[in-house]
Design a protein around this motif. Structure first.
Motif, PDB file in Angstrom:
ATOM      1  N   LEU A  48      19.214  14.619   8.542  1.00  0.00           N
ATOM      2  CA  LEU A  48      20.679  14.784   9.057  1.00  0.00           C
ATOM      3  C   LEU A  48      21.466  13.536   8.510  1.00  0.00           C
ATOM      4  N   VAL A  49      22.619  13.752   8.027  1.00  0.00           N
ATOM      5  CA  VAL A  49      23.466  12.723   7.717  1.00  0.00           C
ATOM      6  C   VAL A  49      24.784  12.445   8.640  1.00  0.00           C
ATOM      7  N   ASN A  50      24.665  11.319   9.313  1.00  0.00           N
ATOM      8  CA  ASN A  50      25.740  10.999  10.431  1.00  0.00           C
ATOM      9  C   ASN A  50      26.857  10.010   9.668  1.00  0.00           C
ATOM     10  N   GLY A  51      28.047  10.728   9.421  1.00  0.00           N
ATOM     11  CA  GLY A  51      28.848  10.198   8.162  1.00  0.00           C
ATOM     12  C   GLY A  51      29.799   9.064   8.877  1.00  0.00           C
ATOM     13  N   HIS A  52      29.625   8.936  10.264  1.00  0.00           N
ATOM     14  CA  HIS A  52      30.630   7.714  10.743  1.00  0.00           C
ATOM     15  C   HIS A  52      30.197   7.420  12.188  1.00  0.00           C
ATOM     16  N   GLN A  53      30.041   6.176  12.171  1.00  0.00           N
ATOM     17  CA  GLN A  53      29.346   5.338  13.459  1.00  0.00           C
ATOM     18  C   GLN A  53      29.635   4.014  13.624  1.00  0.00           C
ATOM     19  N   HIS A  54      29.544   3.433  14.809  1.00  0.00           N
ATOM     20  CA  HIS A  54      29.801   2.116  15.126  1.00  0.00           C
ATOM     21  C   HIS A  54      28.498   1.748  15.927  1.00  0.00           C
ATOM     22  N   THR A  55      27.228   1.251  15.300  1.00  0.00           N
ATOM     23  CA  THR A  55      26.163   1.255  16.310  1.00  0.00           C
ATOM     24  C   THR A  55      26.271   0.302  17.218  1.00  0.00           C
ATOM     25  N   PRO A  56      26.788  -1.091  17.176  1.00  0.00           N
ATOM     26  CA  PRO A  56      26.738  -1.669  18.333  1.00  0.00           C
ATOM     27  C   PRO A  56      27.437  -1.107  19.534  1.00  0.00           C
ATOM     28  N   MET A  57      28.352  -0.409  19.545  1.00  0.00           N
ATOM     29  CA  MET A  57      28.852   0.212  20.754  1.00  0.00           C
ATOM     30  C   MET A  57      27.900   0.914  21.487  1.00  0.00           C
ATOM     31  N   SER A  58      26.651   1.172  21.277  1.00  0.00           N
ATOM     32  CA  SER A  58      25.817   1.789  22.252  1.00  0.00           C
ATOM     33  C   SER A  58      25.777   0.999  23.454  1.00  0.00           C
ATOM     34  N   LEU A  59      26.108  -0.240  23.496  1.00  0.00           N
ATOM     35  CA  LEU A  59      25.908  -1.118  24.809  1.00  0.00           C
ATOM     36  C   LEU A  59      27.185  -0.575  25.380  1.00  0.00           C
ATOM     37  N   LEU A  60      27.978   0.014  25.079  1.00  0.00           N
ATOM     38  CA  LEU A  60      29.211   0.435  25.868  1.00  0.00           C
ATOM     39  C   LEU A  60      29.257   1.826  26.316  1.00  0.00           C
ATOM     40  N   ARG A  61      28.201   2.498  25.894  1.00  0.00           N
ATOM     41  CA  ARG A  61      28.151   4.158  26.183  1.00  0.00           C
ATOM     42  C   ARG A  61      28.499   4.236  27.867  1.00  0.00           C
ATOM     43  N   CYS A  62      29.426   5.222  27.849  1.00  0.00           N
ATOM     44  CA  CYS A  62      29.883   5.573  29.294  1.00  0.00           C
ATOM     45  C   CYS A  62      30.512   4.533  30.104  1.00  0.00           C
ATOM     46  N   TYR A  63      31.039   3.483  29.311  1.00  0.00           N
ATOM     47  CA  TYR A  63      31.464   2.557  29.913  1.00  0.00           C
ATOM     48  C   TYR A  63      33.128   2.607  30.287  1.00  0.00           C
ATOM     49  N   SER A  64      33.509   3.404  29.612  1.00  0.00           N
ATOM     50  CA  SER A  64      35.271   3.685  29.600  1.00  0.00           C
ATOM     51  C   SER A  64      35.307   5.237  29.187  1.00  0.00           C
ATOM     52  N   ASP A  65      35.237   6.265  30.080  1.00  0.00           N
ATOM     53  CA  ASP A  65      35.423   7.390  29.819  1.00  0.00           C
ATOM     54  C   ASP A  65      36.683   8.047  30.379  1.00  0.00           C
ATOM     55  N   THR A  93      29.129  11.233  14.418  1.00  0.00           N
ATOM     56  CA  THR A  93      29.106  11.380  15.703  1.00  0.00           C
ATOM     57  C   THR A  93      30.403  10.202  16.251  1.00  0.00           C
ATOM     58  N   ASP A  94      30.678   9.510  15.549  1.00  0.00           N
ATOM     59  CA  ASP A  94      31.611   8.483  16.094  1.00  0.00           C
ATOM     60  C   ASP A  94      30.618   7.557  16.637  1.00  0.00           C
ATOM     61  N   GLY A  95      31.220   6.430  17.233  1.00  0.00           N
ATOM     62  CA  GLY A  95      30.406   5.607  17.988  1.00  0.00           C
ATOM     63  C   GLY A  95      29.969   6.009  19.227  1.00  0.00           C
ATOM     64  N   PRO A  96      28.815   5.328  19.877  1.00  0.00           N
ATOM     65  CA  PRO A  96      28.518   6.159  21.221  1.00  0.00           C
ATOM     66  C   PRO A  96      29.391   5.623  22.224  1.00  0.00           C
ATOM     67  N   GLY A  97      30.155   4.711  21.992  1.00  0.00           N
ATOM     68  CA  GLY A  97      31.377   4.349  23.124  1.00  0.00           C
ATOM     69  C   GLY A  97      32.329   5.337  23.337  1.00  0.00           C
ATOM     70  N   SER A  98      32.164   6.175  22.429  1.00  0.00           N
ATOM     71  CA  SER A  98      33.425   7.290  22.558  1.00  0.00           C
ATOM     72  C   SER A  98      32.634   8.649  22.738  1.00  0.00           C
ATOM     73  N   ALA A  99      31.674   8.977  21.756  1.00  0.00           N
ATOM     74  CA  ALA A  99      30.961  10.276  21.954  1.00  0.00           C
ATOM     75  C   ALA A  99      30.058  10.210  22.904  1.00  0.00           C
ATOM     76  N   SER A 100      29.266   9.055  23.183  1.00  0.00           N
ATOM     77  CA  SER A 100      28.321   8.857  24.251  1.00  0.00           C
ATOM     78  C   SER A 100      27.046   9.574  23.874  1.00  0.00           C
ATOM     79  N   THR A 101      26.934  10.265  22.826  1.00  0.00           N
ATOM     80  CA  THR A 101      25.631  10.833  22.259  1.00  0.00           C
ATOM     81  C   THR A 101      25.797  10.458  20.751  1.00  0.00           C
ATOM     82  N   LEU A 102      24.547  10.451  20.024  1.00  0.00           N
ATOM     83  CA  LEU A 102      24.471  10.314  18.508  1.00  0.00           C
ATOM     84  C   LEU A 102      23.462  11.502  18.138  1.00  0.00           C
ATOM     85  N   ASP A 103      23.463  12.442  18.939  1.00  0.00           N
ATOM     86  CA  ASP A 103      22.555  13.544  18.493  1.00  0.00           C
ATOM     87  C   ASP A 103      23.351  14.548  17.688  1.00  0.00           C
TER      88      ASP A 103
END
Length: 429
Positions: A57-74, A295-305
């Protein structure tokens, strides 16, 4: 290496079908497909009859360091989410924070079947090192914001990133030029970014038309749409482009984008969660505009699945069009593999299972209650499967996960460090 009794999916003219053959992998490439029993004695042989094999699978848009901010601002609108929560926290990130955030994101992507992805962030030498270490395929870009008049340092950072990393790891790492967005980049800066991409012969990567607010902002500032603004900067003159989101287009915008070299990366989960809207993928298809998934970054999508992205893309188009037949599973699977690779400029390398392509493969465990019976594999994968159903992952001819065990990182250490870094980061904000 020979993968014996491989049940794998191939795409022909938009339709996916299952084949069963042996796959010969030499180095990082699929060298031969067929009945290879005469070659068994000369190679390591793995019997994979219990799995269904997909192109990675090819994830065409990501911001990887933002996993530290998963579900920090929903549960906030995009601009409040970005300006009031994300940017203040990101400003406090250290290089070590970004390292462990990228490691966590890449661990999650590998475990859910992503073999190639596009990243846009700062401190890209650190992230490139993580990509090098973990074995994933990546298209990297230094996200450039130019809200001041002195932005030459950002242009030079991008130039140096291309020179240092583009084509490294036998082509597994590529680089793009990434002005952040029309609303964070003045026209002269965008023109310089386009010039650099042309000079270095690499693609462009940007956010575009994500929200109605963005469209209104550019209209008020420049009396044109975000697409027209990029057109004025020369964004669509020959250069390959990776346009993330593409939710709010006018008829004139769509006319400009017809024949686009590259395409739109659709991020349905993030766009839905931030109430940005959803791209009209059928209209894009009518105009011949290629669409991939991200997926966009995990700070917004919360998941990278990416399996979640496939579901969301299908569901939202059916609702938008009020048509259950809109965007069938076959088309979604193409978006998540072949289209994404082509938009990133790596379609000659990956995105399908065929002789000459790199061995980027995902082995799915289909022997599970929620994946039985198997009437139509594409439908099962899009509507029923999840990232947790991925058993093993190969990138560039090397196993980077086998039987759910990550082979290029210590998963427990990554989670421990990411959790510790995230807690410390929030204390500093």
């Amino acid at each position: 290496m020979i993968l014996k009794n491989a049940r794998y999916l191939i795409e022909t003219n938009g339709t996916w079908s299952e084949r069963q053959d042996d796959l010969l992998i030499e180095g990082n490439t699929i060298q031969e497909i067929g009945n290879l029993e005469p070659l068994y004695a000369q190679h390591e042989v793995s019997d994979v009859k219990d799995y269904l094999i997909l192109p990675g699978l090819v994830n065409g848009h990501q911001h990887t360091p933002m996993s530290l901010l998963r579900c920090y601002s929903d549960d906030l609108p995009l601009m409040d989410w970005l300006n009031k929560k994300m940017l203040p926290a990101e400003m406090k990130m250290t290089s070590e924070d970004r390292y462990w955030g990228a490691m966590l994101s890449i661990a999650e992507m590998i475990k859910s079947g992503t073999t190639a992805y596009a990243d846009m962030y700062i401190d890209m030498d650190t992230i490139a090192g993580v990509v090098q270490e973990t074995g994933i395929r990546a298209s990297l870009s230094r996200g450039m914001i130019a809200m001041d008049s002195n932005y030459s340092d950002r242009i030079e950072e991008s130039r140096n990133l291309v020179k240092k990393w583009h084509g490294q790891e036998d082509g597994r790492i590529t680089v793009m030029i990434a002005p952040h967005s029309p609303y964070m980049c003045p026209l002269d800066f965008l023109q310089d970014a386009v010039k650099l991409a042309k000079e270095l012969n690499v693609p462009l990567h940007t956010h575009l038309a994500e929200t109605a607010d963005e469209r209104n902002m550019i209209q008020e500032r420049h009396n044109m749409s975000p697409v027209e603004y990029l057109q004025q900067a020369g964004f669509f003159d020959q250069t390959r482009v990776n346009l993330a989101h593409g939710v709010h287009f006018t008829e004139d915008d769509l006319t400009i984008l017809e024949g686009l070299n590259g395409g739109i990366i659709h991020n349905p989960v993030s766009n839905a969660k931030l109430a940005c809207g959803t791209a009209n993928l059928l209209e894009l298809a009518k105009r011949g505009i290629k669409v991939g998934l991200g997926t966009d970054g995990p700070g917004s999508a919360s998941t990278l699945d990416m399996f979640m992205e496939m579901k969301a893309a299908a569901w939202m188009q059916k609702l938008l069009q009020k048509d259950a037949s809109a965007l069938p599973a076959h088309e979604i699977l193409t978006m998540a593999t072949k289209n994404g690779a082509e938009i990133l400029g790596i379609g000659q390398e990956t995105g399908s299972i065929e002789v000459g392509k790199k061995a980027d493969l995902v082995l799915m465990n289909m022997n599970q209650p929620h994946l039985v019976p198997a009437h139509q594999d594409p439908s099962l994968l899009v509507y029923a499967a999840a990232g947790q159903d991925v058993d093993s992952v190969m990138v560039d001819g090397k196993w980077i996960m086998k039987h759910r065990e990550l082979l290029t990182m210590d998963e427990e250490k990554v989670m421990f460090e990411a959790k510790s870094r995230a807690e410390d980061l929030i204390r500093r904000v």
